[in-house]
Design an enzyme around this catalytic site. Structure first.
Site, PDB file in Angstrom:
ATOM      1  N   ASP A 111       0.878 -17.315  -5.347  1.00  0.00           N
ATOM      2  CA  ASP A 111       1.437 -16.040  -6.237  1.00  0.00           C
ATOM      3  C   ASP A 111       0.396 -15.473  -6.992  1.00  0.00           C
ATOM      4  OD1 ASP A 111       3.049 -14.385  -7.645  1.00  0.00           O
ATOM      5  OD2 ASP A 111       3.838 -15.943  -8.933  1.00  0.00           O
ATOM      6  N   HIS A 138       1.551  -8.813  -4.144  1.00  0.00           N
ATOM      7  CA  HIS A 138       0.466  -7.749  -3.856  1.00  0.00           C
ATOM      8  C   HIS A 138       1.224  -6.578  -3.559  1.00  0.00           C
ATOM      9  CE1 HIS A 138      -3.428  -6.693  -2.062  1.00  0.00           C
ATOM     10  NE2 HIS A 138      -2.583  -5.939  -1.166  1.00  0.00           N
ATOM     11  N   GLU A 173       2.366 -10.202  -0.391  1.00  0.00           N
ATOM     12  CA  GLU A 173       2.318  -8.761  -0.177  1.00  0.00           C
ATOM     13  C   GLU A 173       3.920  -8.788   0.091  1.00  0.00           C
ATOM     14  OE1 GLU A 173       0.061  -6.586   2.416  1.00  0.00           O
ATOM     15  OE2 GLU A 173       0.809  -4.559   1.803  1.00  0.00           O
ATOM     16  N   ASP A 220       0.948  -1.088  -0.012  1.00  0.00           N
ATOM     17  CA  ASP A 220      -0.055   0.049   0.011  1.00  0.00           C
ATOM     18  C   ASP A 220       0.755   1.276   0.165  1.00  0.00           C
ATOM     19  OD1 ASP A 220       0.965  -0.723   2.672  1.00  0.00           O
ATOM     20  OD2 ASP A 220      -0.386   0.819   3.394  1.00  0.00           O
TER      21      ASP A 220
END
Ligand SMILES: [Ca+2]
Ligand SMILES: [Ca+2]
Length: 572
Positions: A538, A496, A547, A184
């Site tokens: 994956d 991710h 992530e 993020d």
């Protein structure tokens, strides 16, 4: 007929089980895909779903000459994957080159190199450059992953939860620079704590290596070691997270929710600094004290070092006055929480770093070796970082605290990890409960623990265990892939990581350690197995196993560059 043989065997030998011949099974050869190091132990894992009997194998060189031939032991159950493993030890091969293993009718090429980690050591470090906030990444340094800065963080609001008389709600401050924490786009001080310690400690322990190493970042060639340039990028951001009026540190800089899978220049949520916390403030105090002593050695950074020490002291004072300001997301804030309600280890760690840097006895009075845990550290438990720093600087501590106990604690845990690598069926340090969310962070910190033990004892067996243990990241694991993007023959393709998902470039940003297998499967994505060592997906969907984050890459930077340093030293 085979079934009949098995039955007969059961009757004749009471303890016998129905071991199959390896040629009748699907065999997976798990090996270090980057290459084994000349002069170090070299293990290959032969893995099947069923138990198998002794199996003969050969290792040939490129001229097809047989270098080694032998028989494996009977397979053993690797409980964490539910598979059966036999180990082939090729440590005796110390001529660099390519070799071929033949077993059970299949062949696998392996590489043995003097310094196998030349690219890997730079790749895991450059993760940080690729995740810088507030800067354009130019083709010269980022190649095809060049991108515009977009998100600048130069106008950030004080959130209502962080409002004070001096900085009321909505006050605009700058919180630019730093690294995106993970997949993020937010920035969290607590998680920066252990990550920054790990990288600063890498420099503190291997400064000669880092002084001459070029990592190809915009600051290369500026007379400052590149690792420190990269650390300044995040330190500058961390400095902006302290409220100058009282010394408390905001827990995070964030949008109110997570963005979609977009590029940084498409991000359009307002950014806030949110509520101060004791956890963030202690992590900040420890990192700033450590950074201060490192930068004080550079003439051009004397002022910076002075400032770092001032803010560290101020933060520690705030934390002592607010010992239990535990963080929870305030209403309306839905990003990562990084909560930590047990700050004993963090208090110890901050006091340790402040004492080493200042030599002021008032900090050593806060240290109690007896209460410091020796568990493998992670973002919620910094205790072992205190043990690392005490043992590194033991001459400064020895008249005040029980340094021998700190060393004993550290070596007890390191010995346990070494023993797993030497005796467990798969010959890895990871075991049982280690397969948590972010298991590769555990795996990396286990290896760092071993390297730390080697640094304080010079006992080569710790270093050898770290070399063997690194195989886990590079293919000798439950998935048979390298856990680092762009490294090895098979590696994660869909981490991710918002930038990798949104940039329209096929390969993910390189050098990123993915979270790793763990059986929770909280993301409800598609997995092929529930076994702890194999429960990995994956896919972009899998934030619970795929992530990336700054604190999982950091121990790999420490370990891989340390191993690279020792290999280079051997071949000079
Ligand atoms: Ca530089
Ligand atoms: Ca803690």
């Amino acid at each position: 007929m085979k079934f009949l043989n098995c039955i007969l065997l059961l009757f004749t030998v009471l303890t016998a089980s129905c071991q199959k011949k390896i040629k009748d099974l699907a065999v997976s050869i798990r090996y270090n895909q980057v290459g084994y190091a000349v002069g170090r132990p070299k293990l290959i894992s032969v893995v099947t779903e069923k138990e198998f009997d002794k199996a003969s194998y050969t290792i040939r060189d490129t001229n097809k000459e047989i270098i080694i031939s032998g028989e494996t032991a009977k397979s053993s159950l690797w409980k964490d994957s539910g598979e059966y493993v036999s180990i082939i030890d090729v440590s005796s091969i110390n001529i660099a080159g390519e070799y071929e293993l033949s077993i059970g009718g299949i062949q696998q090429k392996i590489k043995i190199l003097k310094t196998p980690y030349n690219s890997l050591s730079e790749a895991v470090f450059k993760y940080y450059y690729f995740n810088r906030v507030s800067i354009d990444l130019n083709e010269k340094y980022a190649g095809k992953w060049k991108r515009t800065a977009g998100l600048l963080d130069d106008k950030v609001k004080i959130h209502s939860s962080a409002a004070t008389k001096n900085r009321p709600e909505g006050t605009i401050i700058s919180g630019s620079k730093g690294w995106f924490d993970a997949g993020d786009y937010n920035k969290y001080v607590t998680n920066s704590g252990i990550s920054m310690y790990t990288l600063l400690s890498a420099y503190e322990n291997y400064s000669d290596y880092y002084k001459t190493n070029v990592f190809h970042i915009p600051e290369s060639g500026n007379n400052m070691p590149d690792i420190l340039d990269e650390l300044i990028w995040n330190l500058d951001w961390m400095l902006s997270m302290q409220d100058p009026f009282d010394g408390g540190v905001y827990h995070k800089l964030t949008g109110l929710k997570f963005s979609g899978a977009i590029m940084p220049n498409e991000y359009n949520l307002d950014r806030y600094v949110v509520k101060k916390s004791t956890s963030a403030t202690l992590n900040f105090a420890a990192v700033a004290a450590l950074a201060s002593r490192i930068f004080s050695n550079f003439d051009t950074k004397k002022e910076y070092a002075k400032k770092l020490l001032e803010v560290s002291k101020k933060a520690f004072k705030w934390a002592k006055e607010h010992p239990k300001d535990y963080f929870r997301n305030p209403e309306g804030v839905k990003t990562g929480q990084y909560e930590d309600d047990d700050l004993l280890g963090e208090f110890q760690w901050a006091a340790v770093e402040l004492f080493i840097t200042t030599k002021n006895k008032k900090y050593v009075n806060d240290i109690q070796v007896e209460v410091i845990s020796n568990e493998v550290p992670w973002w919620q438990d910094a205790s072992a970082l205190a043990l690392y720093s005490i043992t590194k600087h033991k001459s400064k501590f020895k008249e005040y605290i029980n340094v021998g106990l700190a060393e004993k604690k550290l070596l007890e845990k390191a010995s346990e990890l070494r023993s797993r690598i030497e005796t467990e069926p798969m010959r890895v340090a990871m075991k049982g409960k280690d397969y948590v969310w972010g298991s590769n962070g555990v795996a990396g910190n286990q290896l760092m623990y071993l390297v730390k033990a080697y640094e304080i004892t010079n006992d080569e067996s710790f270093l050898e265990a770290a070399f063997v243990g690194l195989d886990y990241f590079l293919g000798r694991n439950g998935i048979s892939i390298s856990f680092i993007t762009g490294i090895g023959e098979k590696s994660p393709k869909f981490p991710h990581h918002r930038i990798s998902e949104a940039d329209k470039i096929e390969e993910p940003v390189p050098g990123m350690v993915v979270g790793g297998p763990q059986p929770g499967q909280q993301d409800k994505c598609e997995y092929v197995s529930k076994m702890p060592a194999k429960s990995y997906s994956d896919t972009w969907c899998s934030y619970a196993s795929n992530e990336v984050t700054i604190n999982w890459n950091a121990p790999l930077v420490y370990v891989v560059n340390a191993l690279q340093y020792y290999q280079i030293k051997n071949f000079k």
